[in-house]
Every structure is written in C-alpha cells, then in structure tokens.
Write a protein that holds these residues in place. Structure first.
Motif, PDB file in Angstrom:
ATOM      1  N   SER A 180       1.070  -1.173   0.009  1.00 21.11           N
ATOM      2  CA  SER A 180       0.022  -0.189  -0.024  1.00 21.11           C
ATOM      3  C   SER A 180       0.929   1.099  -0.043  1.00 21.11           C
ATOM      4  O   SER A 180       1.814   1.437   0.700  1.00 21.11           O
ATOM      5  N   GLY A 181       0.658   2.326  -0.989  1.00 20.73           N
ATOM      6  CA  GLY A 181       1.312   3.625  -0.824  1.00 20.73           C
ATOM      7  C   GLY A 181       2.690   3.299  -1.096  1.00 20.73           C
ATOM      8  O   GLY A 181       3.497   3.467  -0.290  1.00 20.73           O
ATOM      9  N   ASN A 182       3.043   3.062  -2.639  1.00 18.12           N
ATOM     10  CA  ASN A 182       4.341   3.083  -3.013  1.00 18.12           C
ATOM     11  C   ASN A 182       4.811   4.193  -3.083  1.00 18.12           C
ATOM     12  O   ASN A 182       4.815   4.968  -4.132  1.00 18.12           O
ATOM     13  N   ASN A 183       5.552   5.006  -2.323  1.00 16.47           N
ATOM     14  CA  ASN A 183       5.904   6.262  -2.374  1.00 16.47           C
ATOM     15  C   ASN A 183       7.385   6.141  -2.917  1.00 16.47           C
ATOM     16  O   ASN A 183       8.322   6.988  -1.962  1.00 16.47           O
ATOM     17  N   ASP A 231      13.588  19.398   3.635  1.00 22.18           N
ATOM     18  CA  ASP A 231      13.451  18.602   2.298  1.00 22.18           C
ATOM     19  C   ASP A 231      13.802  17.063   2.491  1.00 22.18           C
ATOM     20  O   ASP A 231      13.427  16.140   1.985  1.00 22.18           O
ATOM     21  N   GLU A 232      15.385  17.152   3.023  1.00 25.31           N
ATOM     22  CA  GLU A 232      15.755  15.708   3.303  1.00 25.31           C
ATOM     23  C   GLU A 232      14.974  14.990   4.295  1.00 25.31           C
ATOM     24  O   GLU A 232      14.855  13.706   4.182  1.00 25.31           O
ATOM     25  N   ALA A 233      14.300  15.843   5.396  1.00 20.16           N
ATOM     26  CA  ALA A 233      13.593  14.913   6.281  1.00 20.16           C
ATOM     27  C   ALA A 233      12.511  14.218   5.329  1.00 20.16           C
ATOM     28  O   ALA A 233      11.846  13.119   5.627  1.00 20.16           O
ATOM     29  N   ALA A 234      11.722  15.197   4.596  1.00 22.12           N
ATOM     30  CA  ALA A 234      10.589  14.768   3.997  1.00 22.12           C
ATOM     31  C   ALA A 234      10.851  13.471   3.076  1.00 22.12           C
ATOM     32  O   ALA A 234      10.105  12.520   2.855  1.00 22.12           O
ATOM     33  N   ARG A 235      12.155  13.458   2.350  1.00 24.57           N
ATOM     34  CA  ARG A 235      12.488  12.348   1.358  1.00 24.57           C
ATOM     35  C   ARG A 235      12.772  11.072   2.418  1.00 24.57           C
ATOM     36  O   ARG A 235      12.314  10.269   1.917  1.00 24.57           O
ATOM     37  N   TYR A 236      13.206  11.431   3.474  1.00 25.76           N
ATOM     38  CA  TYR A 236      13.666  10.156   4.277  1.00 25.76           C
ATOM     39  C   TYR A 236      12.030   9.648   4.716  1.00 25.76           C
ATOM     40  O   TYR A 236      12.060   8.414   4.659  1.00 25.76           O
ATOM     41  N   ALA A 253       9.487   9.590   3.142  1.00 24.45           N
ATOM     42  CA  ALA A 253       8.869   8.929   1.997  1.00 24.45           C
ATOM     43  C   ALA A 253       9.333   7.658   1.917  1.00 24.45           C
ATOM     44  O   ALA A 253       8.701   6.590   1.535  1.00 24.45           O
ATOM     45  N   HIS A 254      10.657   7.417   2.080  1.00 26.83           N
ATOM     46  CA  HIS A 254      11.257   6.328   2.319  1.00 26.83           C
ATOM     47  C   HIS A 254      10.697   5.366   3.257  1.00 26.83           C
ATOM     48  O   HIS A 254      10.514   4.203   3.178  1.00 26.83           O
ATOM     49  N   GLN A 276      -3.211  14.006   2.167  1.00 25.41           N
ATOM     50  CA  GLN A 276      -2.245  13.274   2.297  1.00 25.41           C
ATOM     51  C   GLN A 276      -1.625  13.009   3.826  1.00 25.41           C
ATOM     52  O   GLN A 276      -1.384  13.951   4.550  1.00 25.41           O
ATOM     53  N   ALA A 277      -2.339  11.928   4.287  1.00 25.13           N
ATOM     54  CA  ALA A 277      -2.305  11.521   5.595  1.00 25.13           C
ATOM     55  C   ALA A 277      -1.117  11.892   6.494  1.00 25.13           C
ATOM     56  O   ALA A 277      -1.093  12.389   7.329  1.00 25.13           O
ATOM     57  N   PHE A 278       0.001  11.242   5.539  1.00 21.80           N
ATOM     58  CA  PHE A 278       1.210  11.590   6.359  1.00 21.80           C
ATOM     59  C   PHE A 278       1.713  12.694   6.447  1.00 21.80           C
ATOM     60  O   PHE A 278       2.080  13.142   7.601  1.00 21.80           O
ATOM     61  N   ASN A 279       1.554  13.679   5.813  1.00 22.80           N
ATOM     62  CA  ASN A 279       1.893  15.027   5.991  1.00 22.80           C
ATOM     63  C   ASN A 279       0.716  15.594   6.582  1.00 22.80           C
ATOM     64  O   ASN A 279       1.211  16.702   7.453  1.00 22.80           O
TER      65      ASN A 279
END
Lengths: 198, 294
Positions: free
Chosen positions: B4-7, B31-36, B38-39, B168-171
């Motif tokens: 689920s949710g392939n980000n 930005d880096e935190a957001a990228r991490y 997503a990972h 965007q639940a995560f955000n």
C-alpha cells in the motif's frame, strides 16, 4: 519501625507518583490542568536540561521550554502509548523544538560560535542530579566511549550542538557523505550498546 | 502494510536509508527529512530502524543534567492553558480494553488507544530505553498504514485541514503538529496579544498574534461545517488587497483554529470567507469574520 521503612521503600520503588507520566498525558489530552501541572513538575527539569544543553542561554531555553509544554498541552491527544513512553515522546519533541529554535534564530547562529566539540562529561556537576540521571548518564557515556572518535564527534555536534549534518561536515572538515555514514553507524552502535533494540 | 502506498522517490541514486542517523538526530533539513519519510512509508525495515534510533537519541537526551526552571515558567504556562485549545482526541473508544497488556496484535490499526487506558496495565518507569521491547514498539509506532492514518485524520476533522495537505495523511499529521507548534509559539511569545469578535451567527472568533514572531492564529467556536465542496479561507486584508493565508474546515462543534500561512504585520485586518474547496485566488464572497490585529 522496620515495617514502616519497608512500606516507604515499596512506595518509592513502585508507586512514587499516584499516576505514571503516560496516565498523566492521557488526562492532559482530556483537558485536565492538574494532570498537566503534575506532568510539568516531573518533566520540566528534563526538558529544560536538554534544551539548555543545546541553546546555552538560560532565558531563551526557558522560553522554548514553555513553548514545548504548551505544545504538549495542545497535542497530548496525539501521543500513542503503544509507540513508546511519555518521556520519549516529550524529549523527542523537546529536542526537535530546540533544534528548530537554533535554525530559525540569529541567536542560534551566535550561539554556534560558542560550541566546540563538547564532551558529555562537561557540565555534569548539576545539583539536581539524581541517582537515576547519574546512572543513565554513565550508561550513555560508556556507550559513547565505544564509538570511533569521528562517530562520537559527529553525534555530539548533531545532538548536543543542534548542528545539521552539513554543518557537522563543515565543522569536522569531512565530506557530507561521510558524516551521514558516521551518524548512522554511530547511532546503530549506540543503539546496540544501550540495548535499545530487542 | 507492504504494497500500500508505494512512495518511492527518485533521488538520484542515493540510498535514502543512509539518512536514518541524521534523521533521528534532527540533523536533516526539511526537504531531506521529507525524502527520508517517503522512504519510511515504503520500508518496514527502515521504520523499525528509525524508531530504534529515535529512542537511542532520547537516551542521549536523558543523559543531560536536569535543570530546574524558575517558578515563573510554570505559573505563566498554567495561566495560558484555559485559552489554549487542544487537538481533539483522534478517537474515543468506549472503555477500550487494556490492549497494551494483551499485546500489540490485538490493537486494530486505527484504534488509537488513549494513554490513560493503555498504561493502566503496564506502567513504564521513566528511564528505560533498554527494556528490550523497542523493536516491538518500533513496529507499533508505524503500525497504522495509510488507511488507518486517513481514518484517524478524518476523525480529527474538527481540525483545520490545509488545502495543500488534505488527502495526504502522512503530511497531514505533520501539518497538525506544525500548526500546534505555531500556536504554542504565539501563545508563549512575550508580546502575545488577542482580539475577539462575534460572527453574524453569534460564534465567538478570536485572533491571537505575536508581532515579534510575525505569526497569528484564528480560533472560532462552533463554526458550522461546510458542504464538502467548500472551504473556509483566511485572508490578510491590507493596502495591497486580500492575500490568502490558507484554508481550513470545521466539524461544527468545539473550537476550530488555524495558524495563518505567511507573515502577519501589526495592524493587518484578518478576514474569513467561504470559498470553493481548496480556496480561491481572491475572495469570491463577503467575509463572515473580520478582526483587526491591534
């Protein structure tokens, strides 16, 4: 006499406070101001101790501590007990906010010049030290001593200095990629030394 | 959880997993935190590592010497509580069982247990990152998949929902935390001020602001819920015409609040209009609320 002492001892060990921090946080989420006051009494010296370690300036650290506790009041309902203890939730937030303050303010930049590579041992002569914090301190110090010098410096600068990883790279004159690796290796080593992983 | 949710995020070949140490130490830029993050959404292993390293960082925090704040800090805080709204409980389960004692598996993904009930069975003493259950907690920490998180976000609908973040639940959860942090900053600012008015429908609206921090937030009691194709939109109304300060919605009960986007200047008039979902470039209706920050 003996009976009384035993009773006191048990009391101290298991139920010093009528409510755990987790329970208090649950009540805070429902708007219980008295519970908030109790939680504050238990955690504020921890929070201020950490914040001041990063910000140095006492007045500013108290201001940030106040912000943190207001945020605890507002977002207590976001705490989930199954994710970890209340202290963990609070100290993670406290560190985050101290770092935010450093990054957003000129004061943070000024402060930056005062920070060398500081050892954990520094400043640890506080009167409010308790057995509990001393034990924890020694445990962490011992674990830190197992790291390589570079890992230890990088982690200290990032966590206690509030520097970003690129600032750590600048400070230590090493490439950013190396800092990333050292921070990760070092934290994993610390995790294992401290037995955080099951 | 997997699938689920392939980000997956393309980041030029760099392994985002490398950032776990810096992330736990709050050493990444946003930005880096957001990228991490997503990972994290795409790797359970990474989530466990992130949780464990975050706990490890807390151990570093617990090793610092406590410092007693002056009495004024507590007095000032306690005085502000009554006027500081709280995020609503995500869910209020009626008499939830002591799920933590029964084991994580019995917790439905979106059943956010209330801390008081959760801790009734197992009281965790203060300083114990070493209790050996970190890995389990780490799993729990990220147990709620996107569906559960969406449900939780929906349950919290009393809250401001920023147009850009809706869906965007995560955000969204991050957004709420940012909002809470913003309001805390305003309320604890030395120059914190407030002004109130009443809407045509009789709802009390309060603006709180700090000129020093250039931040302001609007709080409204029992603001009616809007149809799903509408949003409330905030505006700075100044000499250069209205400038949008973000959107929000309301569940209709309790206090809804929103920290305004952008920077507030002393004297700004703050207005609220009802706009099509997601907001408008310029107001298309008359303000239902207008408050002067002075």
């Amino acid at each position: 006499m003996l009976g009384l002492m035993t009773a006191d001892f048990d009391f101290d060990l298991e139920s010093t406070a009528p409510a755990s921090k987790e329970e208090l946080l649950g009540r805070v989420a429902r708007g219980d101001e008295a519970a908030f006051g109790d939680l504050y009494d238990q955690m504020a010296p921890r929070v201020l101790g950490l914040v001041k370690r990063l910000l140095v300036d006492h007045a500013q650290s108290e201001e940030v501590t106040q912000e943190i506790f207001l945020e605890i009041w507002q977002s207590a309902s976001r705490y989930e007990a199954q994710r970890g203890g209340a202290s963990t939730w609070i100290l993670t937030m406290a560190h985050r906010r101290a770092v935010d303050r450093i990054r957003s303010s000129q004061a943070g930049r000024d402060r930056d010049t005062k920070i060398g590579i500081r050892d954990l041992a520094v400043e640890y002569d506080n009167v409010s030290e308790t057995v509990e914090t001393r034990i924890e301190h020694e445990r962490v110090e011992k674990a830190m001593s197992r790291l390589t010098e570079l890992q230890r410096q990088a982690i200290s600068l990032a966590y206690y200095g509030g520097l970003s990883h690129s600032e750590v790279a600048e400070r230590l004159h090493i490439p950013l990629g190396t800092v990333k690796t050292r921070l990760r290796d070092g934290m994993i080593r610390l995790r294992d030394e401290l037995g955080v992983a099951s | 959880m997997t699938g689920s949710g392939n980000n997956r995020v393309d980041n030029g070949g760099e392994n985002p997993g490398e950032l776990s140490g810096a992330y736990a130490l709050h050493a990444l830029n946003p930005d880096e935190a957001a990228r991490y993050e997503a990972h994290l959404a795409s790797s359970e292993q990474a989530r466990i590592e992130a949780a464990e390293l975050s706990d490890t960082a807390v151990a570093l925090g617990l090793a610092t010497a406590p410092v007693q704040p002056s009495a004024a800090v507590k007095a000032s805080l306690m005085a502000r509580l009554a006027s500081t709204p709280q995020l609503p409980l995500l869910q209020a389960p009626a008499a939830a069982p002591a799920a933590s004692a029964a084991g994580p598996a019995s917790v439905p993904p979106d059943a956010v247990e209330t801390p008081a009930e959760a801790s009734a069975g197992s009281v965790t003493p203060t300083v114990s990152p070493s209790r050996g259950t970190a890995s389990e907690r780490a799993r729990q920490r990220w147990f709620r998949g996107p569906v559960g998180m969406l449900a939780a976000a929906a349950a919290a609908a009393a809250l401001f929902v920023g147009g850009a973040f809706a869906g965007q639940a995560f955000n969204s959860d991050q957004f709420q935390q940012q909002q809470a942090a913003g309001l805390a900053q305003i309320n604890s600012a030395p120059d914190s001020k407030r002004a109130s008015t009443t809407t045509a429908d009789g709802h009390k609206a309060t603006l709180v602001w700090s000129v020093e921090r250039k931040l302001s937030a609007l709080l409204v009691d029992d603001l009616p819920a809007l149809p799903s194709d509408k949003d409330y939109q905030l505006w700075y109304i100044g000499g250069k015409g209205p400038v949008s300060a973000g959107t929000f919605d309301s569940s209709g009960t309790g206090t809804v609040w929103r920290v305004l986007d952008g920077s507030m200047t002393f004297g700004d008039l703050i207005g609220v209009t009802v706009e099509p979902k997601g907001g408008s470039r310029q107001p298309t209706t008359d303000p239902i609320i207008a408050i002067q920050s002075s």
